[in-house]
Structure formats: structure tokens, C-alpha cells
Design a protein around this motif. Structure first.
Motif, PDB file in Angstrom:
ATOM      1  N   ASP A   1       0.727   4.945   1.996  1.00 19.73           N
ATOM      2  CA  ASP A   1      -0.018   5.791   3.269  1.00 19.73           C
ATOM      3  C   ASP A   1      -0.881   6.695   2.625  1.00 19.73           C
ATOM      4  O   ASP A   1      -2.112   6.987   3.150  1.00 19.73           O
ATOM      5  CB  ASP A   1       0.953   6.243   4.196  1.00 19.73           C
ATOM      6  CG  ASP A   1       1.522   4.977   5.195  1.00 19.73           C
ATOM      7  OD1 ASP A   1       0.979   3.674   4.709  1.00 19.73           O
ATOM      8  OD2 ASP A   1       2.118   5.137   5.882  1.00 19.73           O
TER       9      ASP A   1
ATOM     10  N   HIS B   1       0.879  -0.992  -0.005  1.00 19.80           N
ATOM     11  CA  HIS B   1       0.079   0.022  -0.025  1.00 19.80           C
ATOM     12  C   HIS B   1       0.807   1.391  -0.122  1.00 19.80           C
ATOM     13  O   HIS B   1       2.240   1.132   0.276  1.00 19.80           O
ATOM     14  CB  HIS B   1      -0.992   0.235   1.090  1.00 19.80           C
ATOM     15  CG  HIS B   1      -0.163   0.203   2.587  1.00 19.80           C
ATOM     16  ND1 HIS B   1       0.491  -0.817   3.132  1.00 19.80           N
ATOM     17  CD2 HIS B   1       0.072   1.367   3.424  1.00 19.80           C
ATOM     18  CE1 HIS B   1       1.147  -0.410   4.315  1.00 19.80           C
ATOM     19  NE2 HIS B   1       0.716   0.976   4.425  1.00 19.80           N
TER      20      HIS B   1
ATOM     21  N   HIS C   1       4.616   0.054   0.031  1.00 22.69           N
ATOM     22  CA  HIS C   1       5.404  -0.604   1.136  1.00 22.69           C
ATOM     23  C   HIS C   1       4.344  -1.612   1.633  1.00 22.69           C
ATOM     24  O   HIS C   1       3.106  -1.591   1.312  1.00 22.69           O
ATOM     25  CB  HIS C   1       5.990   0.318   2.158  1.00 22.69           C
ATOM     26  CG  HIS C   1       4.906   1.084   2.834  1.00 22.69           C
ATOM     27  ND1 HIS C   1       4.451   2.193   2.317  1.00 22.69           N
ATOM     28  CD2 HIS C   1       4.489   0.721   4.337  1.00 22.69           C
ATOM     29  CE1 HIS C   1       3.711   2.610   3.310  1.00 22.69           C
ATOM     30  NE2 HIS C   1       3.698   2.064   4.508  1.00 22.69           N
TER      31      HIS C   1
HETATM   32 MN    MN Z   1       1.994   2.080   5.762  1.00 23.38          MN
END
Ligand code: MN
Ligand code: SIN
Length: 271
Positions: free
Chosen positions: A112, A110, A205
Motif C-alpha cells: 500500500d 502490492h 500482499h
Molecule cells: Mn493493499
């Protein structure tokens, strides 16, 4: 703490910077000593792994505990983010991720910023994670995996995964991950407790599960440029904070200096 021009260029190219052993064992001991009393609490800010009592995430620990409150104002954590954004920052999110021995579950691929944009209406990717390892992170205990350079793709399409783990996440599909990895590869920064890792909010990440007998505790400050504060207040405020006050950093030795006190800990448990 100030980044050098070379570090700024590396951050822009790779999307992350790694500082092995930046904090001393004494500084980390102050924080590690606080963890058991946090994990013992059962409250909405503390998310457990699916089907287990193991702690996945403690949100807003900086509002519960003096050690983490100091870390949230630490100049080695705050300085680089202020420098990269060219303005003061506020705390968008603060979390202690347990990734506990044997039980720590996967975090799927994903970005952030995908979540911060979709859920919190954060205008731009002018927010970032600055994290510190409370335990050694090695190849066995579920290290963070980064795709270097993937932040340059901007905000990618994502789908809301509500079922794989105990915590909902906007995750990226396998075709996109394959293309990004073809270009950038995968790295897993590993190092002793006290290592600091900062990464761009569009850096793709994730992390595998922790099958090892070693905990992998990492604390994340998600710092947002004050002018870029969130516009939607859909998630609980212990996950996406509404206090946009610029952070004023404390002295560099604040973690070990007992005379430095934090007056306000609004989520602290009564003694
Ligand atoms: Mn994250
Ligand atoms: C995250 O990406 O927010 C957490 C990943 C991890 O702690 O492994």
C-alpha cells in the motif's frame, strides 16, 4: 487497546498481527446491517468489479454511515496504530472491500505504501492498515495473502496496472515476489467475522478471486501518523483524504451503544 511488548516485536518481525474474533458477533451485526444500503447506491465512491455490478470497494463509508463512522473511531482499531507510531493518527483512507461471492476479483501483489508514496506523496511508511472481517474469511473466499517479513524490503519498484481489475494499483513483478516468498513464505490469516488484522504499509500482499458462494467483506482503516500526512492531492479526496485531524477514539462499546451518535456524516445520502 494496547499491544504487548511481545506483539510489538512480532509486528516488527512479521509485518502484521492477527486477532481472531476480536469483535463480537453483535458488534459485527451492527456493521453488516449497513452494507446493503451502501451497495445499493451508485456514486463515484463505490467501485464495481470489471464488467459486473458486484461491489469491489466502497470508499469513505465512514463519511456516509454512522456504524462505519464509529468503527473509524474505535479504540481497538486506533489504539494499536497510535502506539506503534508514538503519535496521533488521521484517516488516510477508509474502505469496505466486498470481494463478493463468485464475482470478487483478484488484488495483485502490492504494497500500500507504494501507492501512497507514488500517488499521494506520503513522506514515510508511517501509515498502516487496520482491518476487520465482516464475514468469515476462509481458504475459499479470497483471503488476504501476506509475505511475512516483506515489509523490511522498504518501498519496492512497482508498475501501475490500469487494466487487470477495475481499480488501478501499483503492482510488484513476479521475480521480486518469488525472491520474497523464498525468504518469507506466504500466509493467509483466516478467521471468523470480527477478526482484526493490522499490517505494515510495506508488507507485500494481495488476494485471489472469490470463487466461493460466500462473500468476504473486509473493512480497512488506513491510518497515517499525523506528522506524515500526504503532500500531493492528485487523487479524489474520498480515496486519499485531506483532513489530517487527529482521530479521537470513542468508548470501547461504541458500536453497540445507541446513545453514541456521530454528528457529522458529510457524504450521507439524504433520507
Ligand atoms: Mn493493499
Ligand atoms: C487491498 O490490498 O487494498 C485489498 C485487498 C483485499 O481486500 O483483498
Amino acid at each position: 487497546m494496547k499491544l504487548t511488548q511481545e506483539q510489538i516485536e512480532r509486528f516488527e518481525r512479521d509485518g502484521y498481527l492477527f486477532f481472531p474474533g476480536l469483535f463480537s458477533p453483535e458488534e459485527m451485526a451492527v456493521l453488516k446491517a449497513q452494507v446493503p444500503s451502501l451497495y445499493a447506491q451508485h456514486r463515484p465512491e463505490i467501485i464495481r468489479e470489471k464488467g459486473s455490478d458486484a461491489v469491489r470497494t466502497v470508499f469513505a463509508a465512514h463519511l456516509m454511515n454512522e456504524g462505519f463512522a464509529k468503527l473509524g473511531r474505535h479504540p481497538r482499531m486506533i489504539g494499536p496504530a497510535e502506539q506503534l507510531f508514538g503519535e496521533p493518527v488521521y484517516m488516510h483512507q477508509f474502505k469496505v472491500n466486498g470481494k463478493q461471492a463468485f464475482d470478487g476479483d483478484v488484488w495483485q501483489w502490492h504494497q500500500d505504501y507504494g501507492t501512497w508514496q507514488a500517488d499521494d506523496d506520503m513522506p514515510d511508511a508511517r501509515a498502516m492498515n487496520v482491518s476487520v472481517f465482516l464475514d468469515e474469511v476462509n481458504e475459499f473466499n479470497g483471503p488476504l495473502l501476506f509475505i511475512p517479513g516483506s515489509h523490511k524490503a522498504g518501498a519496492l519498484a512497482a508498475s501501475h496496472d490500469l487494466s487487470t481489475t477495475s481499480y488501478p494499483l501499483w503492482t510488484i513483478d513476479e521475480r521480486t515476489i518469488t525472491d520474497l516468498v523464498d525468504r518469507g513464505g506466504i500466509v493467509a490469516p483466516k478467521g471468523p467475522a470480527g477478526s482484526m488484522l493490522l499490517f505494515h504499509s510495506c508488507l507485500v500482499h494481495g488476494s485471489p478471486s472469490n470463487m466461493s458462494p460466500w462473500n468476504r467483506t473486509i473493512v480497512y482503516l488506513s491510518l497515517c501518523a499525523v506528522s506524515n500526512h500526504i503532500r500531493r492531492f492528485k487523487r479524489p479526496d474520498y480515496i486519499a483524504h485531506r483532513d489530517f485531524t487527529p482521530i479521537t477514539a470513542l468508548a470501547d462499546d461504541c458500536l453497540t451503544d445507541r446513545s453514541v451518535r456521530i454528528a457529522e456524516l458529510p457524504l450521507a445520502q439524504p433520507a
